[in-house]
Design an enzyme around this catalytic site. Structure first.
Site, short mmCIF file in Angstrom:
data_model
loop_
_atom_site.label_atom_id
_atom_site.label_comp_id
_atom_site.label_asym_id
_atom_site.label_seq_id
_atom_site.Cartn_x
_atom_site.Cartn_y
_atom_site.Cartn_z
N ALA A 92 40.31 37.09 38.82
CA ALA A 92 39.04 38.51 38.03
C ALA A 92 39.95 40.23 38.54
CB ALA A 92 37.48 38.73 38.51
N CYS A 93 39.79 40.71 37.88
CA CYS A 93 40.42 42.28 37.98
C CYS A 93 40.44 42.30 39.06
CB CYS A 93 40.06 42.63 36.48
SG CYS A 93 39.41 43.83 36.56
N LEU A 94 41.15 43.09 39.89
CA LEU A 94 40.83 43.86 40.96
C LEU A 94 40.17 44.63 40.91
CD1 LEU A 94 44.88 43.98 41.92
CD2 LEU A 94 43.49 42.90 42.88
#
Length: 266
Positions: A174-176
């Site tokens: 998933a996005c950071l």
């Protein structure tokens, strides 16, 4: 049952005719892109990947390779979540701002290139989780064919394996920004710290890993079977993550859990 769901997905895509696929290179969007290309043909599908501060550095090149493997047309665009009003404050609606901005970029591409729909990789599992990005999709008319076909993650992995997609057993990502505790301001430096830390942890043999960030504390999540590997390398891990800026390095005994930061919202 799973084959029926696959055929349902095919029918949904046939009805859409020409689609822009929000393509991250993850398990779900890769399967969606593959089925879209097989169903509609190369000319009627465009994969678009948004490269930004929150996108793990290793994923962009992999997304390019996957699109080439599938034979899909692929466009990479530059975006910046950190420039979105309300995003860096990191409240519970962060993902809404992110997805809304992404779709703001994709709508003009769809219109300019004569496509009819934008699709993204939301799945049936997501319906039971806190996903504010789905509200942005609904507002902008973006559809989630995998969710519409009631496909769950394990079913998508099974079907991906049948299609010889290398992502069938790829760890979820998933996005950071999802690594940073709600309410803690998101900065480029923090995102870089997370990205470097997770990249290092993978070099010691950890497959599914998250470095959840609570100010100066790194809370490492791995799958239970990988906890011994992490403990066996505790000194190296501690020294490396401290060199990236963490003061305290910990292991979460619960283990890896998608969306674990949402527990703080309960």
């Amino acid at each position: 049952m799973v084959e029926q769901k696959h055929q349902q997905l095919v029918s949904i895509l046939q009805e859409m005719k020409k689609v822009v696929v929000a393509f991250s290179g993850g398990v779900d969007s890769t399967y969606l892109l593959k089925v879209a290309v097989d169903t509609l043909g190369v000319d009627d599908v465009l994969a678009v990947t948004a490269d930004s501060e929150t996108y793990p550095t290793s994923e962009l090149e992999e997304a390019k390779r996957l699109a080439e493997h599938i034979g899909a047309r692929h466009q990479v665009i530059e975006t910046s979540e950190l420039a979105i009003p309300g995003y860096t404050e990191n409240d519970k609606n962060r993902c809404y701002f992110c997805k809304n901005s992404l779709f703001d970029h994709l709508v003009p591409i769809m219109q300019e290139k004569g496509f009819q729909n934008i699709v993204y990789g939301v799945i049936a599992d997501d319906m039971s989780e806190f996903r504010p990005g789905m509200r942005a999709a609904k507002e902008q008319g973006v559809r989630g064919p995998l969710q519409e076909a009631d496909l769950f993650k394990e079913e998508i992995r099974e079907l991906s394996k049948q299609l010889d997609l290398p992502t069938w057993d790829k760890p979820s990502f998933a996005c950071l920004s999802s690594r940073i505790a709600y309410g803690e301001t998101i900065t480029k430096a923090k995102l870089t710290k997370v990205d470097k830390s997770e990249a290092f942890l993978k070099t010691i043999g950890l497959r599914q890993v998250r470095v959840r960030t609570h100010e100066d504390i790194a809370r490492i999540e791995v799958e239970p079977q990988d906890m011994q590997t992490l403990l066996a390398n505790h000194q190296r891990v501690t020294e490396k993550l401290q060199s990236y800026g963490y003061k305290f390095v910990t292991m979460d005994l619960v283990g890896y859990k998608s969306g674990s930061m949402n527990r703080a919202l309960s």
